[in-house]
Motif scaffolding. Structure first.
Motif, PDB file in Angstrom:
ATOM      1  N   GLN A 171       0.827  -1.206   0.000  1.00  7.93           N
ATOM      2  CA  GLN A 171       0.000   0.000   0.000  1.00  7.93           C
ATOM      3  C   GLN A 171       0.866   1.262   0.000  1.00  7.93           C
ATOM      4  OE1 GLN A 171      -3.122  -0.117  -0.837  1.00  7.93           O
ATOM      5  NE2 GLN A 171      -2.884  -2.339  -0.840  1.00  7.93           N
ATOM      6  N   THR A 172       1.993   1.219   0.687  1.00  5.40           N
ATOM      7  CA  THR A 172       2.915   2.352   0.682  1.00  5.40           C
ATOM      8  C   THR A 172       3.471   2.574  -0.728  1.00  5.40           C
ATOM      9  OG1 THR A 172       3.508   1.964   2.979  1.00  5.40           O
ATOM     10  CG2 THR A 172       5.077   3.244   1.674  1.00  5.40           C
ATOM     11  N   GLU A 173       3.838   1.492  -1.408  1.00  3.91           N
ATOM     12  CA  GLU A 173       4.366   1.595  -2.772  1.00  3.91           C
ATOM     13  C   GLU A 173       3.295   2.067  -3.750  1.00  3.91           C
ATOM     14  OE1 GLU A 173       6.625  -1.819  -4.065  1.00  3.91           O
ATOM     15  OE2 GLU A 173       7.668  -1.936  -2.153  1.00  3.91           O
ATOM     16  N   VAL A 174       2.071   1.559  -3.595  1.00  7.32           N
ATOM     17  CA  VAL A 174       0.980   1.954  -4.486  1.00  7.32           C
ATOM     18  C   VAL A 174       0.676   3.453  -4.297  1.00  7.32           C
ATOM     19  CG1 VAL A 174      -1.509   1.672  -4.918  1.00  7.32           C
ATOM     20  CG2 VAL A 174      -0.048  -0.343  -4.670  1.00  7.32           C
ATOM     21  N   ALA A 175       0.665   3.899  -3.052  1.00  6.67           N
ATOM     22  CA  ALA A 175       0.384   5.306  -2.785  1.00  6.67           C
ATOM     23  C   ALA A 175       1.461   6.227  -3.339  1.00  6.67           C
ATOM     24  CB  ALA A 175       0.257   5.526  -1.269  1.00  6.67           C
ATOM     25  N   ALA A 176       2.680   5.714  -3.476  1.00  3.63           N
ATOM     26  CA  ALA A 176       3.788   6.523  -3.976  1.00  3.63           C
ATOM     27  C   ALA A 176       3.770   6.631  -5.501  1.00  3.63           C
ATOM     28  CB  ALA A 176       5.108   5.944  -3.519  1.00  3.63           C
ATOM     29  N   LEU A 177       2.925   5.884  -6.171  1.00  4.31           N
ATOM     30  CA  LEU A 177       2.901   5.931  -7.647  1.00  4.31           C
ATOM     31  C   LEU A 177       2.234   7.178  -8.177  1.00  4.31           C
ATOM     32  CD1 LEU A 177       2.049   2.222  -8.516  1.00  4.31           C
ATOM     33  CD2 LEU A 177       4.253   3.345  -8.638  1.00  4.31           C
TER      34      LEU A 177
END
Length: 177
Positions: A171-177
């Motif tokens: 979720q952290t990686e997805v939010a950073a996209l």
């Protein structure tokens, strides 16, 4: 408090026999040993063949209970029927690990392991499912061992925590996209 001889017999029933049809099975079967070590379950590993050493395999299976085993895990590839041969000679639970390889890439091993006649069951895990064979053996032994049952519960809790951590990272990686 139970008498010492009763405790000794109880402890002996926790041992798992791991039988492989060939030394070429060892790279896969090693995962069974590693998993049993995590749970502190004693085991012995042996090479025996249902077809090349049938007398020795049958004798081992017939005497397994009196030799302190509680579960037998058999790993074999191709159409070798190692787990079935052991199950035919013992009333202990037998778990089969069908191994990939050969002309049918493990399908023959899977079918040879699961297609047992009524009254002679073999529990079967996935192709190359060495880790799950160990976990299933622990679950069987844990029916009469609260300490093993607690270790299984702890292992399940750890799996939940690992997935939660992976989800959080995703979720952290997805939010950073």
């Amino acid at each position: 408090m139970l008498p010492a001889f009763v405790l000794e017999v109880f402890e002996m029933s926790k041992k798992v026999a791991i039988i492989m049809g060939s030394d070429s099975d060892w790279p896969t079967v090693k995962a069974t040993c590693t998993e049993l070590n995590k749970f502190g379950v004693p085991y012995e590993a042996h090479i025996m063949s249902a077809h090349r050493t049938p007398a020795a395999a049958a004798e081992f299976a017939r005497t397994a209970r009196s030799n302190g085993f509680g579960v037998i895990i058999c790993a074999a590839g191709m159409a070798a029927h190692l787990a079935g041969a052991f199950a035919a000679n013992t009333t202990l639970p037998v778990i089969g690990i069908p191994l990939k390889g050969g002309a049918m890439d493990g399908l023959d091993a899977l079918l040879a392991t699961v297609q047992m006649p009524s009254g002679i069951p073999v529990a079967t895990v996935a192709l190359n499912g060495a880790k799950n064979a160990a976990v299933l053996a622990v679950q069987i032994l844990a029916v009469s061992d609260p300490q093993l049952a607690a270790k299984l519960d702890t292992g399940r809790t750890e799996m939940v925590e690992q997935i939660a951590a992976k989800e959080s990272k995703l979720q952290t990686e997805v939010a950073a996209l």
